[in-house]
Write a protein that holds these residues in place. Sequence first.
Motif, mmCIF file in Angstrom:
data_model
loop_
_atom_site.group_PDB
_atom_site.id
_atom_site.type_symbol
_atom_site.label_atom_id
_atom_site.label_comp_id
_atom_site.label_asym_id
_atom_site.label_seq_id
_atom_site.Cartn_x
_atom_site.Cartn_y
_atom_site.Cartn_z
ATOM 1 N N CYS A 67 0.862 -1.184 0.000
ATOM 2 C CA CYS A 67 0.000 0.000 0.000
ATOM 3 C C CYS A 67 0.898 1.233 0.000
ATOM 4 O O CYS A 67 1.847 1.310 0.785
ATOM 5 C CB CYS A 67 -0.901 -0.007 1.233
ATOM 6 N N VAL A 68 0.615 2.153 -0.894
ATOM 7 C CA VAL A 68 1.442 3.366 -1.012
ATOM 8 C C VAL A 68 0.543 4.597 -0.944
ATOM 9 O O VAL A 68 -0.673 4.493 -1.130
ATOM 10 C CB VAL A 68 2.241 3.376 -2.347
ATOM 11 N N PRO A 69 1.128 5.760 -0.672
ATOM 12 C CA PRO A 69 0.319 6.982 -0.748
ATOM 13 C C PRO A 69 -0.332 7.068 -2.135
ATOM 14 O O PRO A 69 0.300 6.727 -3.142
ATOM 15 C CB PRO A 69 1.360 8.095 -0.552
ATOM 16 N N VAL A 70 -1.588 7.501 -2.185
ATOM 17 C CA VAL A 70 -2.309 7.464 -3.461
ATOM 18 C C VAL A 70 -1.625 8.310 -4.535
ATOM 19 O O VAL A 70 -1.695 7.980 -5.717
ATOM 20 C CB VAL A 70 -3.793 7.881 -3.299
ATOM 21 N N GLY A 71 -0.925 9.336 -4.116
ATOM 22 C CA GLY A 71 -0.270 10.206 -5.092
ATOM 23 C C GLY A 71 0.845 9.526 -5.869
ATOM 24 O O GLY A 71 1.182 9.957 -6.974
ATOM 25 N N VAL A 72 1.428 8.478 -5.317
ATOM 26 C CA VAL A 72 2.536 7.803 -6.010
ATOM 27 C C VAL A 72 2.092 6.471 -6.605
ATOM 28 O O VAL A 72 2.914 5.685 -7.077
ATOM 29 C CB VAL A 72 3.759 7.579 -5.084
ATOM 30 N N VAL A 92 -3.439 15.915 -1.551
ATOM 31 C CA VAL A 92 -3.597 14.707 -2.368
ATOM 32 C C VAL A 92 -3.877 13.497 -1.479
ATOM 33 O O VAL A 92 -4.795 12.707 -1.737
ATOM 34 C CB VAL A 92 -2.347 14.462 -3.242
ATOM 35 N N GLU A 93 -3.081 13.365 -0.398
ATOM 36 C CA GLU A 93 -3.284 12.228 0.509
ATOM 37 C C GLU A 93 -4.386 12.515 1.532
ATOM 38 O O GLU A 93 -4.724 11.641 2.333
ATOM 39 C CB GLU A 93 -1.984 11.883 1.240
ATOM 40 N N THR A 118 -0.087 5.899 4.838
ATOM 41 C CA THR A 118 -0.944 5.322 3.813
ATOM 42 C C THR A 118 -2.366 5.133 4.363
ATOM 43 O O THR A 118 -2.588 5.122 5.561
ATOM 44 C CB THR A 118 -0.384 3.965 3.354
ATOM 45 N N GLY A 126 7.404 5.395 0.266
ATOM 46 C CA GLY A 126 6.688 5.854 1.456
ATOM 47 C C GLY A 126 5.510 4.973 1.828
ATOM 48 O O GLY A 126 4.625 5.383 2.578
ATOM 49 N N GLY A 127 5.475 3.756 1.308
ATOM 50 C CA GLY A 127 4.354 2.866 1.565
ATOM 51 C C GLY A 127 4.666 1.812 2.604
ATOM 52 O O GLY A 127 5.637 1.919 3.358
#
Lengths: 469, 469
Positions: free
Chosen positions: A354-359, B115-116, B195, A420-421
């Motif tokens: 799971c990663v930040p949605v932006g990446v 964004v997050e 996340t 960053g996930g």
Amino acid sequence: MVRARRDAGRRLSAHPLLDELRAALPAGGAVLDSATSTERYRHDQAAWAEAGVPLAVVRPSTPEQVRDVVVSCRRHGVPVVPRGAGSGLAGGANAVDGGVVVSTERLLGIAVDPVERLAVVGPGVLNADLRATAAEHGLWYAPDPASAAISSIGGNVATNAGGLCCVKYGVTRDHVLAVQLVTGAGDLVRLGRRTAKGVAGLDLLGAVVGSEGTLGVVTEVTVRLRPARPPERTVAGFFGSLVDAGEAVAAVARAGVVPSALELMDSHCLRAVDAWKRTGLADEADTVLLARLDAPGDAGEAEAATVEACFAAAGATWAGRSSDEAEAEALFDARRLVWPAVDRLGPLLTEDVCVPVGVLPRMLERVQAVAREHRLTIATLAHVGDGNLHPLVVVPRERDGEARAAAAFEQIMDDALVLGGTITGEHGVGRLKREGLVRELDATVLDLQRRVKAAFDPDGIMNPGVMWR
Amino acid sequence: MVRARRDAGRRLSAHPLLDELRAALPAGGAVLDSATSTERYRHDQAAWAEAGVPLAVVRPSTPEQVRDVVVSCRRHGVPVVPRGAGSGLAGGANAVDGGVVVSTERLLGIAVDPVERLAVVGPGVLNADLRATAAEHGLWYAPDPASAAISSIGGNVATNAGGLCCVKYGVTRDHVLAVQLVTGAGDLVRLGRRTAKGVAGLDLLGAVVGSEGTLGVVTEVTVRLRPARPPERTVAGFFGSLVDAGEAVAAVARAGVVPSALELMDSHCLRAVDAWKRTGLADEADTVLLARLDAPGDAGEAEAATVEACFAAAGATWAGRSSDEAEAEALFDARRLVWPAVDRLGPLLTEDVCVPVGVLPRMLERVQAVAREHRLTIATLAHVGDGNLHPLVVVPRERDGEARAAAAFEQIMDDALVLGGTITGEHGVGRLKREGLVRELDATVLDLQRRVKAAFDPDGIMNPGVMWR
């Protein structure tokens, strides 16, 4: 050890613990100890996770019986492996050699309290059965892992299961008010509350949810229910590239819409479904996005229109929405076919980063790069609204196939960490990701976790080998 | 100890810890040690909770400075009391004799990631400032304790603060993704994630939220933000009795409506407001209910109509709804006046019990019975949608006034426990409710909590005397 026990036939059944277990539990299959009868309790659904041969499998019918089992195991220094429905994907319920598997399958019962909007549930109850019972009261249990039909509430609590709608409604932890559990110390305790709020004392409930059986055996779960929702609307979008689909997801977020599901299927998923069901999807799209919206009334209609416009503006080759629930379900059928379709290609290693949605678009590219580097097929399904990816690594039926797949599995975790996930969004660490956990967390935090585990389980009998080495 | 230090004047300032603190922290008021300068850091807003005289108050500007302070205190065996804005109502931030108060007031900064949909916030930031900054990005930080204008995010995390809208959106814990904290062991650690989902390792974040400074000093908080909401609608109902109002609340629940606030004011609240502001409210109603609804579009209109109908059907002598936001705010003005109006009657002991919503009418009756028994005025404000009551016990200015108020305070907790509730819904145990905590929780659970505390704080330097005796 495995071999030793098999060679010894029933001789090891003379372990004095077995007599105690038989005395503590009712007649009628509550204690299983032959290799044949325990075989189906050795594994969950994780490929390759090590699994031992248990001394016995027990199936208690009451919390007190669970307590008696754990107390006996502690006295004998025998490991305890809690087990729900065995649908886990990280080996968290796999047996250890000489240990006792405590199956919660006979801890059933669902008591719905419609006034307090909660249910008190046995850990062996299947998620789908709880949802169905809640629905009879006009209520809704939100957590909806894809395994809902086959996974148990106890297992959902053990892994802090996610699902499709958690992008809007949160994960299992957000819906658990209280648990009763038998700690590794052998104490039957209640953590949490029945009231809507409560801050009396340290909150240890959160530590139990997601603890993968390393603190104790959960014997009862009190969950929060919500009023039943209006029917969902579905919007589908076909895209020519992952980049365009990623842009569409970002546009939905910028528009301030929170879908009740937002799923992505990449070209490998589409091709696998085509190869099986001749849907022709892969001819029409490289990547498919599926959104669900459940705002009530005209707001839901407006949300659906906004999402459709976002898809179109991001370059969708086609975008459309359901006019009724049956049509909405039909749009989600392809998603349901992905896992079995990819499973036809070979054994699967199911990733869960799971990663930040932006990446997320960058993470999807990394997965494709990993596939190329290791000459693998990796089909990615994603709960894209939360940044949670399930790259399905197809293990080639070749001499070095397993090694290449394992290398890819580790590389995907590392790539998620760089971005960053986390190594696991909803499946857990289990026995498959212990190395990844050490890469994700500081040694200081791991030490803190081990000390908290020791507070619940002073002799370390609970699910050894899961989460930490 | 208090007296000894005062007599000794500045002599005790020679404590070697003070030199270490001055060396660890920048110049400019980061270390306060005179009785005058530390006085305003001795208390929070809880009447009667014991408060000592600290050796020093420190005001670090960075997480690393906090770590250095805790490491020094641990070496010297000196207690550490974390302090936010001092708006607590249970004495959780009160100084202990000879200890060091660590004020987080200089740990500021708000970094919003639109964004997050999250913000990284210093613990010293006020709740209202975070909400205002989020709003500039079209986002919303949901937790809204009544103290939002004066309470800090660090304090909100320490008490797991609730508020009005948590009936629909949950409490502080539901909005905290991660914290950075200095444990009582002196380790600077990160717990949680950035996340949307994540299950890597034991979740210790939940134990930190609501831990009232007993595990460590929180130095940074990552919170989840939501898209800004549509304007709320307000529905008010005047009732002739608590019973009718209770029936109205149950009817709203049965209708499947989840309001974004549902507040009750009893006759004592109304009379106090009348006596101060001549609103005439007490002539019109015995009990007032205020509901807010924030479903978007026509659904919000439908919800407001349903709630109004539920109020009328339950026997409201008047029910009406706002047609715009200004009118809605005006309806809530009376609620905001309750606390200062009752505060005019004498010193207050603020209760905070929470019971299952189904027994709330019975709990309200018990509160009235307690008031009669002890010849007290107890005005009850309630977050009635979650069963969370704030009976405000007015301490009579009479010889035995304090004893009667204290007896009532304890009796209300016991009554809540008998009805299946908790002694504290959102204010915390602090120093005021330690006896109640022992009555609420099993000894086994309290032991477990103490062992978990020891995992974070092996020498027991963190906020001794708070939560457990």
